[in-house]
Write a protein that holds these residues in place. Structure first.
Motif, PDB file in Angstrom:
ATOM      1  N   VAL A 468     -25.349  44.489  -5.103  1.00 49.42           N
ATOM      2  CA  VAL A 468     -24.611  43.442  -5.819  1.00 49.42           C
ATOM      3  C   VAL A 468     -24.875  43.580  -7.303  1.00 49.42           C
ATOM      4  CG1 VAL A 468     -24.239  40.961  -6.067  1.00 49.42           C
ATOM      5  CG2 VAL A 468     -24.960  41.889  -3.865  1.00 49.42           C
ATOM      6  N   ILE A 469     -23.829  43.412  -8.120  1.00 47.54           N
ATOM      7  CA  ILE A 469     -24.036  43.316  -9.561  1.00 47.54           C
ATOM      8  C   ILE A 469     -23.415  42.010 -10.047  1.00 47.54           C
ATOM      9  CG2 ILE A 469     -24.195  45.786  -9.989  1.00 47.54           C
ATOM     10  CD1 ILE A 469     -21.365  45.783 -10.995  1.00 47.54           C
ATOM     11  N   ALA A 470     -24.132  41.331 -10.923  1.00 44.93           N
ATOM     12  CA  ALA A 470     -23.659  40.075 -11.511  1.00 44.93           C
ATOM     13  C   ALA A 470     -23.493  40.281 -13.007  1.00 44.93           C
ATOM     14  CB  ALA A 470     -24.650  38.953 -11.238  1.00 44.93           C
ATOM     15  N   VAL A 471     -22.342  39.844 -13.532  1.00 45.31           N
ATOM     16  CA  VAL A 471     -21.981  40.076 -14.938  1.00 45.31           C
ATOM     17  C   VAL A 471     -21.478  38.771 -15.541  1.00 45.31           C
ATOM     18  CG1 VAL A 471     -20.473  41.380 -16.501  1.00 45.31           C
ATOM     19  CG2 VAL A 471     -21.237  42.431 -14.365  1.00 45.31           C
ATOM     20  N   ASN A 472     -21.862  38.513 -16.795  1.00 48.79           N
ATOM     21  CA  ASN A 472     -21.248  37.375 -17.488  1.00 48.79           C
ATOM     22  C   ASN A 472     -20.716  37.754 -18.869  1.00 48.79           C
ATOM     23  OD1 ASN A 472     -23.565  37.596 -19.011  1.00 48.79           O
ATOM     24  ND2 ASN A 472     -24.365  35.571 -18.535  1.00 48.79           N
ATOM     25  N   GLU A 473     -20.669  39.054 -19.162  1.00 49.51           N
ATOM     26  CA  GLU A 473     -20.105  39.499 -20.437  1.00 49.51           C
ATOM     27  C   GLU A 473     -18.610  39.198 -20.462  1.00 49.51           C
ATOM     28  OE1 GLU A 473     -18.155  41.437 -23.353  1.00 49.51           O
ATOM     29  OE2 GLU A 473     -18.007  42.399 -21.387  1.00 49.51           O
ATOM     30  N   THR A 474     -18.112  38.691 -21.588  1.00 49.12           N
ATOM     31  CA  THR A 474     -16.762  38.129 -21.677  1.00 49.12           C
ATOM     32  C   THR A 474     -15.669  39.121 -21.309  1.00 49.12           C
ATOM     33  OG1 THR A 474     -17.523  36.638 -23.422  1.00 49.12           O
ATOM     34  CG2 THR A 474     -15.144  36.949 -23.205  1.00 49.12           C
ATOM     35  N   ASN A 475     -15.700  40.330 -21.881  1.00 51.02           N
ATOM     36  CA  ASN A 475     -14.609  41.281 -21.663  1.00 51.02           C
ATOM     37  C   ASN A 475     -14.592  41.803 -20.227  1.00 51.02           C
ATOM     38  OD1 ASN A 475     -13.613  41.201 -24.352  1.00 51.02           O
ATOM     39  ND2 ASN A 475     -15.297  42.517 -24.990  1.00 51.02           N
ATOM     40  N   LEU A 476     -15.767  42.086 -19.676  1.00 49.44           N
ATOM     41  CA  LEU A 476     -15.830  42.541 -18.290  1.00 49.44           C
ATOM     42  C   LEU A 476     -15.379  41.443 -17.336  1.00 49.44           C
ATOM     43  CD1 LEU A 476     -19.213  44.502 -18.303  1.00 49.44           C
ATOM     44  CD2 LEU A 476     -16.914  45.470 -18.162  1.00 49.44           C
ATOM     45  N   THR A 477     -15.793  40.201 -17.613  1.00 52.47           N
ATOM     46  CA  THR A 477     -15.365  39.071 -16.784  1.00 52.47           C
ATOM     47  C   THR A 477     -13.848  38.939 -16.804  1.00 52.47           C
ATOM     48  OG1 THR A 477     -17.438  37.867 -17.157  1.00 52.47           O
ATOM     49  CG2 THR A 477     -15.520  36.571 -16.475  1.00 52.47           C
ATOM     50  N   ALA A 478     -13.261  39.015 -18.002  1.00 53.77           N
ATOM     51  CA  ALA A 478     -11.801  38.890 -18.128  1.00 53.77           C
ATOM     52  C   ALA A 478     -11.085  40.026 -17.405  1.00 53.77           C
ATOM     53  CB  ALA A 478     -11.405  38.873 -19.603  1.00 53.77           C
ATOM     54  N   ALA A 479     -11.652  41.230 -17.458  1.00 54.07           N
ATOM     55  CA  ALA A 479     -11.013  42.374 -16.805  1.00 54.07           C
ATOM     56  C   ALA A 479     -11.012  42.219 -15.282  1.00 54.07           C
ATOM     57  CB  ALA A 479     -11.733  43.664 -17.197  1.00 54.07           C
ATOM     58  N   PHE A 480     -12.125  41.796 -14.709  1.00 54.63           N
ATOM     59  CA  PHE A 480     -12.178  41.589 -13.267  1.00 54.63           C
ATOM     60  C   PHE A 480     -11.289  40.411 -12.851  1.00 54.63           C
ATOM     61  CE2 PHE A 480     -15.896  44.320 -13.450  1.00 54.63           C
ATOM     62  CZ  PHE A 480     -15.836  44.979 -12.241  1.00 54.63           C
ATOM     63  N   TRP A 481     -11.248  39.373 -13.680  1.00 58.83           N
ATOM     64  CA  TRP A 481     -10.362  38.236 -13.403  1.00 58.83           C
ATOM     65  C   TRP A 481      -8.910  38.694 -13.366  1.00 58.83           C
ATOM     66  CZ3 TRP A 481     -10.657  33.282 -11.845  1.00 58.83           C
ATOM     67  CH2 TRP A 481      -9.529  32.466 -12.026  1.00 58.83           C
ATOM     68  N   ASP A 482      -8.506  39.498 -14.333  1.00 60.08           N
ATOM     69  CA  ASP A 482      -7.123  39.983 -14.378  1.00 60.08           C
ATOM     70  C   ASP A 482      -6.823  40.916 -13.207  1.00 60.08           C
ATOM     71  OD1 ASP A 482      -6.405  38.559 -16.634  1.00 60.08           O
ATOM     72  OD2 ASP A 482      -6.933  40.160 -18.020  1.00 60.08           O
ATOM     73  N   PHE A 483      -7.828  41.678 -12.772  1.00 63.17           N
ATOM     74  CA  PHE A 483      -7.642  42.547 -11.607  1.00 63.17           C
ATOM     75  C   PHE A 483      -7.334  41.720 -10.365  1.00 63.17           C
ATOM     76  CE2 PHE A 483      -9.551  44.557  -7.832  1.00 63.17           C
ATOM     77  CZ  PHE A 483      -8.865  45.764  -7.813  1.00 63.17           C
ATOM     78  N   LEU A 484      -8.094  40.646 -10.152  1.00 63.88           N
ATOM     79  CA  LEU A 484      -7.850  39.785  -8.996  1.00 63.88           C
ATOM     80  C   LEU A 484      -6.531  39.033  -9.134  1.00 63.88           C
ATOM     81  CD1 LEU A 484     -11.409  38.288  -8.318  1.00 63.88           C
ATOM     82  CD2 LEU A 484     -10.183  39.991  -6.958  1.00 63.88           C
ATOM     83  N   LYS A 485      -6.246  38.596 -10.345  1.00 63.63           N
ATOM     84  CA  LYS A 485      -4.991  37.880 -10.599  1.00 63.63           C
ATOM     85  C   LYS A 485      -3.801  38.795 -10.323  1.00 63.63           C
ATOM     86  CE  LYS A 485      -2.647  35.343 -14.315  1.00 63.63           C
ATOM     87  NZ  LYS A 485      -2.740  34.926 -15.731  1.00 63.63           N
ATOM     88  N   HIS A 486      -3.916  40.052 -10.697  1.00 64.82           N
ATOM     89  CA  HIS A 486      -2.865  41.040 -10.420  1.00 64.82           C
ATOM     90  C   HIS A 486      -2.699  41.232  -8.913  1.00 64.82           C
ATOM     91  CE1 HIS A 486      -0.433  44.674 -10.888  1.00 64.82           C
ATOM     92  NE2 HIS A 486      -1.235  45.267 -10.024  1.00 64.82           N
ATOM     93  N   THR A 487      -3.817  41.250  -8.175  1.00 68.82           N
ATOM     94  CA  THR A 487      -3.753  41.379  -6.716  1.00 68.82           C
ATOM     95  C   THR A 487      -3.060  40.178  -6.091  1.00 68.82           C
ATOM     96  OG1 THR A 487      -5.828  42.625  -6.783  1.00 68.82           O
ATOM     97  CG2 THR A 487      -5.118  41.797  -4.638  1.00 68.82           C
TER      98      THR A 487
END
Length: 515
Positions: A468-487
């Motif tokens: 497991v990896i946990a991230v709270n950096e803004t740009n990485l968070t936004a990128a993963f959010w957009d990936f899920l939103k795209h899905t």
């Protein structure tokens, strides 16, 4: 170029101030200033981006401006005119997101295939320690100078070799915002670098590394991917500096306190003739160590890595993550445990031989938090894969993240799976902020992504051994959010319809029952 770099470029060539653009597109000038510095995520409102493009197209009329635009957009100057400019600029500003979505997808594909067992290549350490002429190979001068890319490779190799032959373990201090081409473009050197880094860790050394978040997302994810096998050792602490830098003047600092250091600097991406200093002078090393530590004091942890050995720490982190109130999207390899009815959870524990477990209390606590968020108007989307009937009837659907929870893979029975799906139809009826998206055509996926908008993301390789990896950096968070939103799809995200979602789910359930 990232969005903030494109915006800054357009404002510079049109000599536009923050206040003027803010007045034209109805945004606060201070917000535009933060957008230009990369302190805010890229704009998602395409209407505002179109208004921006109209403004910049109107004021790009001089030859030097059009030449600069054609170069930045990588289009022919000959076909460029004011009528075509507005849509081209708009597309350029928007076009960052598909690339980011692909970068995240590529990262996930590589992540789930990662080898978590760090192996020491051959007798690398023994060879370095015993080879008589090794000390003669490493320069003994207080300061040695190497030039260009090859010089940087040579200096870095000498640095790691010297660290490996020191009997007392060190904590290495690593930072570089220079381009990583010197490390990655030569395959032979990339292999040698990886072997030397593994050798350094195998002798008991630790590493504190400050990653550069001003790189483009693809380069950033690739850097994390390269380091991931070594993160698994628990010997590396990754950090990042949370504020944006201009990215013009760049520096590398590789320091082994009291032993040696590699120091270099460059402007932009031009380091073909840059000087790389291999330093063995103790006073100079001490001074650079102090500089690094001062910078480190202003940094934040970039990612946290959890394996099954530190399961309890992961469970604590997950609970703290879930307590945060904000919009959420989750995709697991099957269905989230958050939506599993208590009866099914208890039956599964009993079936695998766990009579009494703290997991039951933990699960109840998670569900209580989950329902509290839904009652307080936080949106929650779950992406649920549709499985073929053979997979369902043969009991081959994994219970989400059971590898981490129970140190072994657990599968649903057909009845348990149906009961879980039926409970989701119940949740859809009583919680207007809970939504699902049934997705077909997804092959078996051994990963989990759990994102909270503008807060952080937990992503995991769920096959054995789980990571497991946990991230709270803004740009990485936004990128993963957009990936899920795209899905999810824009329609499902913007205009969710619980009645339609429930009907689709009920059809799926009935199909299983009829099989």
């Amino acid at each position: 170029m990232q969005f903030y770099e494109k915006l800054d470029f357009l404002m510079n060539i049109t000599n536009t101030s923050n206040s003027v653009l803010g007045q034209k597109i109805k945004l606060d000038p201070s917000y535009i200033s933060r957008l230009r510095r990369g302190q805010r995520n890229a704009l998602k409102d395409e209407n505002i981006i179109v208004s921006m493009a109209e403004y910049f197209a109107h004021y790009c009329i001089a030859d030097y401006q059009l030449n600069s635009i054609s170069y930045a957009l990588n289009i022919s100057r000959a076909i460029l005119n004011s009528n075509e400019l507005q849509p081209l600029i708009a597309k350029w500003l928007i076009n960052e997101k598909p690339n980011e979505i692909k970068a995240v997808g590529d990262f996930i594909d590589n992540f789930i295939e990662i080898n978590t067992n760090l192996k020491i290549p051959g007798n690398l350490v023994k060879t370095v320690k015993q080879k008589e002429d090794t000390p003669k190979l490493i320069p003994q001068d207080d300061i040695s100078v190497f030039y260009g890319i090859e010089g940087k490779r040579q200096a870095a190799e000498f640095f790691l070799l010297e660290v490996m032959k020191i009997d007392t373990p060190q904590t290495l201090l690593l930072y570089s915002d220079e381009a990583t081409d010197w490390m990655t473009t030569d395959r032979d050197f990339a292999i040698k670098w990886a072997q030397l880094m593994i050798g350094v860790l195998s002798t008991g050394n630790r590493i504190k590394i400050i990653h550069t978040i001003s790189r483009n997302l693809d380069e950033m994810l690739n850097a994390i991917q390269q380091w991931m096998p070594m993160y698994m050792t628990g010997l590396i602490e990754p950090y990042y500096y949370p504020k944006k830098r201009d990215g013009i003047f760049k520096q590398t600092m590789f320091i082994s306190p009291g032993v040696s250091a590699v120091i270099s600097s460059s402007v932009g991406n031009s380091f073909d003739y840059a000087a790389n200093l291999l330093i063995r002078n103790s006073d100079a090393i001490r001074a650079y160590t102090e500089v690094f530590n001062q910078y480190l004091n202003q940094c934040k942890p970039l990612i946290r890595v959890f394996k099954s050995e530190n399961k309890n720490l992961y469970l604590e982190t997950l609970l703290e993550f879930e307590k945060e109130k904000c919009n959420t999207i989750i995709k697991t390899e099957s269905i989230s445990l958050l939506t599993m009815p208590e009866k099914v959870f208890s039956e599964i524990l009993s079936r695998i031989g766990i009579k009494k477990s703290s997991l039951s209390d933990y699960q109840k606590q998670r569900i209580k938090i989950f329902k509290n968020h839904l009652e307080n108007n936080n949106l929650f989307y779950e992406i649920i894969p549709i499985f073929d009937l053979d997979t369902i009837n043969n009991g081959k659907i994994k219970v989400s993240f059971s590898d981490m929870m129970n140190n072994s893979t657990v599968y649903y029975t057909q009845e348990e799976y149906i009961q879980h799906l039926e409970h989701i139809t119940y949740l859809l009826e009583i919680y207007e902020n809970f939504h699902i998206k049934l997705v077909s055509g997804i092959s078996e996926s051994n990963y989990l992504i759990y994102a909270k908008e503008d807060l952080g993301v937990i992503t995991a390789k769920t096959s054995i051994p789980p990571v497991v990896i946990a991230v709270n950096e803004t740009n990485l968070t936004a990128a993963f959010w957009d990936f899920l939103k795209h899905t999810l799809g824009e329609k499902s995200f913007q205009y969710p319809n619980n009645a339609e979602e429930s009907n689709e789910l009920k059809k799926y359930i009935q199909k299983i029952k009829n099989s």
